[in-house]
Design a protein around this motif. Structure first.
Motif, PDB file in Angstrom:
ATOM      1  N   UNK A   1    -128.858  -7.101  -8.211  1.00  0.00           N
ATOM      2  CA  UNK A   1    -129.532  -8.418  -7.802  1.00  0.00           C
ATOM      3  C   UNK A   1    -129.989  -8.626  -6.511  1.00  0.00           C
ATOM      4  N   UNK A   2    -131.144  -9.542  -6.804  1.00  0.00           N
ATOM      5  CA  UNK A   2    -131.938  -9.716  -5.479  1.00  0.00           C
ATOM      6  C   UNK A   2    -131.117  -9.992  -4.149  1.00  0.00           C
ATOM      7  N   UNK A   3    -130.019 -10.748  -4.240  1.00  0.00           N
ATOM      8  CA  UNK A   3    -129.666 -10.757  -2.670  1.00  0.00           C
ATOM      9  C   UNK A   3    -128.367  -9.734  -2.460  1.00  0.00           C
ATOM     10  N   UNK A   4    -128.633  -8.544  -3.138  1.00  0.00           N
ATOM     11  CA  UNK A   4    -127.709  -7.449  -2.719  1.00  0.00           C
ATOM     12  C   UNK A   4    -128.486  -6.405  -2.223  1.00  0.00           C
ATOM     13  N   UNK A   5    -130.035  -6.654  -2.214  1.00  0.00           N
ATOM     14  CA  UNK A   5    -130.845  -5.267  -1.970  1.00  0.00           C
ATOM     15  C   UNK A   5    -130.770  -5.027  -0.350  1.00  0.00           C
ATOM     16  N   UNK A   6    -130.689  -6.247   0.378  1.00  0.00           N
ATOM     17  CA  UNK A   6    -130.815  -5.979   1.855  1.00  0.00           C
ATOM     18  C   UNK A   6    -129.540  -5.077   2.275  1.00  0.00           C
ATOM     19  N   UNK A   7    -128.299  -5.382   1.698  1.00  0.00           N
ATOM     20  CA  UNK A   7    -126.929  -4.884   1.979  1.00  0.00           C
ATOM     21  C   UNK A   7    -126.948  -3.432   1.147  1.00  0.00           C
ATOM     22  N   UNK A   8    -127.823  -3.240   0.197  1.00  0.00           N
ATOM     23  CA  UNK A   8    -127.870  -1.710  -0.217  1.00  0.00           C
ATOM     24  C   UNK A   8    -128.612  -0.773   0.594  1.00  0.00           C
ATOM     25  N   UNK A   9    -129.514  -1.561   1.320  1.00  0.00           N
ATOM     26  CA  UNK A   9    -130.499  -0.732   2.441  1.00  0.00           C
ATOM     27  C   UNK A   9    -129.488  -0.267   3.597  1.00  0.00           C
ATOM     28  N   UNK A  10    -128.907  -1.370   3.861  1.00  0.00           N
ATOM     29  CA  UNK A  10    -128.132  -1.134   5.111  1.00  0.00           C
ATOM     30  C   UNK A  10    -126.973  -0.218   4.914  1.00  0.00           C
ATOM     31  N   UNK A  11    -126.341  -0.196   3.703  1.00  0.00           N
ATOM     32  CA  UNK A  11    -125.331   0.825   3.504  1.00  0.00           C
ATOM     33  C   UNK A  11    -125.593   1.943   2.904  1.00  0.00           C
ATOM     34  N   UNK A  12    -126.847   2.243   3.031  1.00  0.00           N
ATOM     35  CA  UNK A  12    -127.505   3.637   2.517  1.00  0.00           C
ATOM     36  C   UNK A  12    -127.543   3.728   1.067  1.00  0.00           C
ATOM     37  N   UNK A  13    -127.194   2.930   0.061  1.00  0.00           N
ATOM     38  CA  UNK A  13    -127.369   3.166  -1.216  1.00  0.00           C
ATOM     39  C   UNK A  13    -128.610   3.298  -1.670  1.00  0.00           C
ATOM     40  N   UNK A  14    -129.527   2.776  -1.242  1.00  0.00           N
ATOM     41  CA  UNK A  14    -131.191   3.175  -1.458  1.00  0.00           C
ATOM     42  C   UNK A  14    -131.792   3.532  -0.273  1.00  0.00           C
ATOM     43  N   UNK A  15    -133.075   4.128  -0.439  1.00  0.00           N
ATOM     44  CA  UNK A  15    -133.701   4.348   0.684  1.00  0.00           C
ATOM     45  C   UNK A  15    -134.800   3.484   0.962  1.00  0.00           C
ATOM     46  N   UNK A  16    -135.269   2.761  -0.047  1.00  0.00           N
ATOM     47  CA  UNK A  16    -136.186   1.714   0.202  1.00  0.00           C
ATOM     48  C   UNK A  16    -136.032   0.632  -0.878  1.00  0.00           C
ATOM     49  N   UNK A  17    -136.494  -0.472  -0.623  1.00  0.00           N
ATOM     50  CA  UNK A  17    -136.733  -1.788  -1.384  1.00  0.00           C
ATOM     51  C   UNK A  17    -137.760  -2.037  -1.988  1.00  0.00           C
TER      52      UNK A  17
END
Length: 481
Positions: A81-97
């Motif tokens: 979901x779009x509203x979870x993208x920043x959280x994914x960045x901050x927790x290291x789940x993804x390298x970029x969005x």
């Protein structure tokens, strides 16, 4: 009974390995892999090719592939979901969005951005009968925007308006059609696709306030990827590759998006999508099976803790039940999914995170149900077993527990049914279950009801099958008495 418990543990372990397969593969891949986060419900920028490969495709995806190729990375795409993208960045789940994300001052406090790679304009989408032309005309109206988008920020300063935020653009469009909001503020390409597919809607371009604003790639704070990505973006723009990608996707959207029949329900639009939707049955059933088995085993252990004479075990089981029954399931899901990589340095897969969250939550409820079943067994049987010198462990596993399970079977079936239906929550972290696939089809067809009704019918059939199997099992257990 001991064999049954051992077999259950083996099944749970195997299923957990299946669920965690993507994480294991991710850890074993080459060092050149880079993970991109996106919300694939925003055609033509990012969407799922539901009629074909089932992969995430779009304008942003092709640009990301071009950049990754130039930098020598192997690109992996993670949808959520779009509203979870920043959280994914901050927790290291993804390298970029890369998800049609605009640069704002608020976001710059949490993440770093690349240079703008595409500039879009906001529009007002409304019913054709209204066809609002300016923001001033929306005074006193109900306006819809996507949660966490720049459109939400654009209307934050408006007075005398009622703003409604939703997770997905298709939901906003449906809110307009149902009359719950008067208009929605969305980006131009998305507005074009929705109004083309729905002739009863119109859109109006709003003037651009800042020519330097647009969509950019988001990175964690201090990421070393910002500079090389900016250089690669300049290269594909200078070579004309970026313009070719933009033309490809906008021309494709105009060619494939056409008006619907104009009737309220048109299941013909699902032609080519049914295979994609039906694949979600396997994911939903696998998730439900793992959650139910894990919840039952762990719940049984907790119930034994509660009836034991060891105080610390009683306190632990009581506290566990209190915490998991006293907090929202969705919160537990988010904590396990986003916190695990940060706290344990392990990239947990979405499906495994969902299985753990639902299993742990289900165990809290089942522990009370199983405890009640154990306490309902006639006390005389315990006294008889003790008089015969049967060990406590053997008595519980071979005599008391089977009778308790027989007594609480309807409650266990009810819990399985609840897990099956509540599994739709896992779509928020990108698990490709039935509900997630329905939202993908919504985004691709710009129609809301058809996919939801089909998925609703599938859920209903699955519940009927589950309850029918439970009745058969219950009848056999009664005959064995």
């Amino acid at each position: 009974m001991t064999k049954l418990i051992k077999s259950t543990f083996i099944v749970v372990a195997i299923a957990l390995l299946i669920l965690s397969g993507s994480s294991v593969l991710a850890e074993g891949s080459s060092k050149g892999k880079i993970v991109m986060g996106t919300s694939p419900d925003y055609a033509p920028y990012e969407s799922v090719d539901a009629k074909g490969s089932g992969e995430i495709v779009g304008l942003d995806i092709d640009i990301a592939k071009a950049v990754a190729s130039k930098l020598g990375y192997e690109l992996e795409i993670s949808g959520m979901d779009f509203n979870g993208l920043i959280a994914a960045l901050q927790t290291g789940r993804v390298d970029f969005v890369m998800s049609a994300m605009s640069v704002t001052e608020e976001r710059q406090q949490s993440v770093d951005f690349s240079n703008v790679y595409y500039a879009a304009r906001n529009t007002i989408v409304s019913k054709a009968a209204n066809n609002y032309q300016t923001l001033e005309e929306l005074e006193g109206k109900r306006i819809g925007v996507q949660l966490g988008s720049t459109q939400e920020m654009a209307v934050s300063g408006m007075k005398n308006v009622e703003v409604k935020t939703l997770n997905k653009i298709p939901d906003l469009i449906q809110e307009i059609k149902s009359g719950r909001i008067d208009a929605a503020i969305v980006e131009d390409a998305v507005a074009l696709g929705n109004t083309t597919a729905n002739p009863d809607l119109k859109f109006t371009l709003l003037p651009s306030e800042d020519e330097d604003q647009g969509y950019a790639i988001a990175f964690p704070k201090g990421s070393p990827l910002v500079v090389p990505f900016n250089e690669a973006l300049k290269e594909i723009e200078a070579s004309g590759e970026k313009d070719a990608i933009v033309s490809k996707w906008f021309d494709s959207m105009l060619a494939t998006t056409g008006p619907t029949s104009g009737i309220n329900l048109d299941f013909g639009i699902l032609q080519g999508y049914m295979g994609y939707i039906l694949q979600g049955i396997y994911v939903t059933l696998l998730f439900t099976l793992v959650s139910a088995l894990f919840g039952f085993v762990w719940g049984a252990i907790l119930s034994l803790f509660k009836i034991s004479h060891v105080r610390p075990l009683q306190w632990f089981a009581t506290a566990y039940t209190s915490v998991f029954r006293g907090t929202p399931l969705l919160l537990q899901l988010f904590l396990i999914y986003f916190a695990t990589p940060q706290l344990l340095d392990y990239t947990i897969s979405p499906l495994l995170a969902a299985g753990l969250a639902f299993g742990l939550n289900s165990a809290a409820y089942l522990s009370e149900t199983i405890r009640a079943g154990i306490m309902a067994v006639d006390r005389g049987q315990r006294e008889a077993a003790m008089a015969l010198g049967i060990p406590y462990r053997t008595m519980m596993i071979s005599i008391i527990f089977p009778q308790a399970v027989k007594n609480i079977l309807p409650a266990l079936v009810n819990e399985c049914v609840a897990l099956l239906k509540e599994s739709s929550l896992v779509s928020v972290i990108g698990v490709q279950d039935l509900m997630r696939r329905a939202t993908v089809v919504q985004a691709n067809t710009y129609r809301a009801f058809e996919a939801l009704l089909v998925v609703g019918a599938i859920y209903y059939v699955l519940v009927l099958i589950l309850t029918s199997l439970a009745r058969v099992l219950e009848r056999r257990l009664r005959r064995s008495d």
